[in-house]
Design a protein around this motif. Structure first.
Motif, mmCIF file in Angstrom:
data_model
loop_
_atom_site.group_PDB
_atom_site.id
_atom_site.type_symbol
_atom_site.label_atom_id
_atom_site.label_comp_id
_atom_site.label_asym_id
_atom_site.label_seq_id
_atom_site.Cartn_x
_atom_site.Cartn_y
_atom_site.Cartn_z
ATOM 1 N N GLY A 89 -64.858 -40.889 21.066
ATOM 2 C CA GLY A 89 -64.541 -40.826 22.479
ATOM 3 C C GLY A 89 -65.808 -40.889 23.312
ATOM 4 N N ALA A 90 -65.645 -40.920 24.633
ATOM 5 C CA ALA A 90 -66.807 -40.995 25.522
ATOM 6 C C ALA A 90 -66.374 -40.665 26.942
ATOM 7 C CB ALA A 90 -67.438 -42.385 25.478
ATOM 8 N N THR A 91 -67.374 -40.411 27.776
ATOM 9 C CA THR A 91 -67.171 -40.232 29.210
ATOM 10 C C THR A 91 -67.878 -41.361 29.940
ATOM 11 O OG1 THR A 91 -67.028 -37.826 29.010
ATOM 12 C CG2 THR A 91 -67.533 -38.709 31.186
ATOM 13 N N LEU A 92 -67.171 -41.974 30.872
ATOM 14 C CA LEU A 92 -67.709 -43.079 31.659
ATOM 15 C C LEU A 92 -67.824 -42.620 33.109
ATOM 16 C CD1 LEU A 92 -68.405 -46.159 31.885
ATOM 17 C CD2 LEU A 92 -65.949 -46.544 32.224
ATOM 18 N N PHE A 93 -69.063 -42.563 33.614
ATOM 19 C CA PHE A 93 -69.300 -42.140 34.993
ATOM 20 C C PHE A 93 -69.389 -43.373 35.886
ATOM 21 C CE2 PHE A 93 -71.195 -38.482 32.637
ATOM 22 C CZ PHE A 93 -70.349 -37.489 33.131
#
Length: 238
Positions: A89-93
């Motif tokens: 998973g990841a976080t995209l800003f």
């Protein structure tokens, strides 16, 4: 010692994934390099997750927060398939004030397209956590009060309308922050915020991160992971 290590989460900071032949700011990794870096994590029993998942986990052992700043359009074509292949998973800003625009804040270029509203929705529907990077990518420590509040508050409202989900994460443009910026982020309702090196400010609204670039091969990744654990003080309140 175990508790201190667990409260010092390792969060990796990426930006663009694509052609890095012209990359004056060293913000780009190739898809192949990203794949090798994520493979390195996997071989060491580490799993890439979003920042929200990292902070919510009962134990952070074996977890690495993966973040991608700025919301480059190449995320969908080049980063997401690699993340998916590893089950990470990841976080995209992203910057809702520059939808479909480009990285005009980088004077040296090259110009890179940013995600459209549809692109951000596509990433969210694929399971990527969406967070705010402000409206337009300005240094919040240099912004007046009106601009500061607009960048922090309005960006969250726009992203919640766009994605239909609650936006809990913020990322300080350029990694710069001061107490005024932190207070504004807190008042806006964000649960956490990412910086680079937050200095004396501590807590979930000033999370340190480690830059990962094209030159980060296995040896450099090992050193960055080890030094982060040794040099970073525990983050209080998470």
């Amino acid at each position: 010692m175990a508790a201190a290590t667990d409260s010092t989460p390792w969060i990796a900071m990426y930006h663009s994934v694509g052609d890095c032949s012209e990359d004056p700011y060293r913000i780009t990794v190739t898809p192949d390099r990203l794949d090798r870096q994520l493979y390195w994590l996997s071989r060491r029993g580490l799993r890439g997750v979003s920042v929200s998942a990292l902070l919510a986990a009962p134990t952070r052992a074996g977890l690495v927060g993966l973040t991608f700043d700025d919301g480059y359009a190449d995320f969908l074509d080049h980063a997401l398939p690699v993340l998916t292949s590893h089950g990470f998973g990841a976080t995209l800003f992203v910057l809702p004030g520059r939808l479909g625009g480009e990285n005009a804040w980088d004077p040296l270029g090259p110009r890179k397209p940013l995600l459209t509203a549809d692109g951000i929705r596509e990433a969210a529907e694929a399971g990527v956590e969406i967070g705010s990077h402000g409206l337009t990518h300005v240094d919040l420590t240099q912004a007046d009060d009106v601009t500061l509040k607009s960048e922090v508050v309005e960006s969250r409202a726009l992203l919640e309308e766009l994605t239909g989900t609650q936006i809990g994460g913020f990322c300080y443009p350029y990694g710069t922050l001061d107490q005024r910026a932190v207070d504004t982020v807190r008042d806006a309702g964000y649960r956490y915020a990412c910086a680079i090196d937050p200095g004396p400010i501590n807590g979930p609204l000033a999370l340190p991160r480690v830059h990962i670039g094209q030159q980060d091969t296995a040896v450099r990744l090992f050193l960055k992971h080890r030094l982060h654990r040794l040099r970073r003080r525990p983050v209080e309140g998470i």
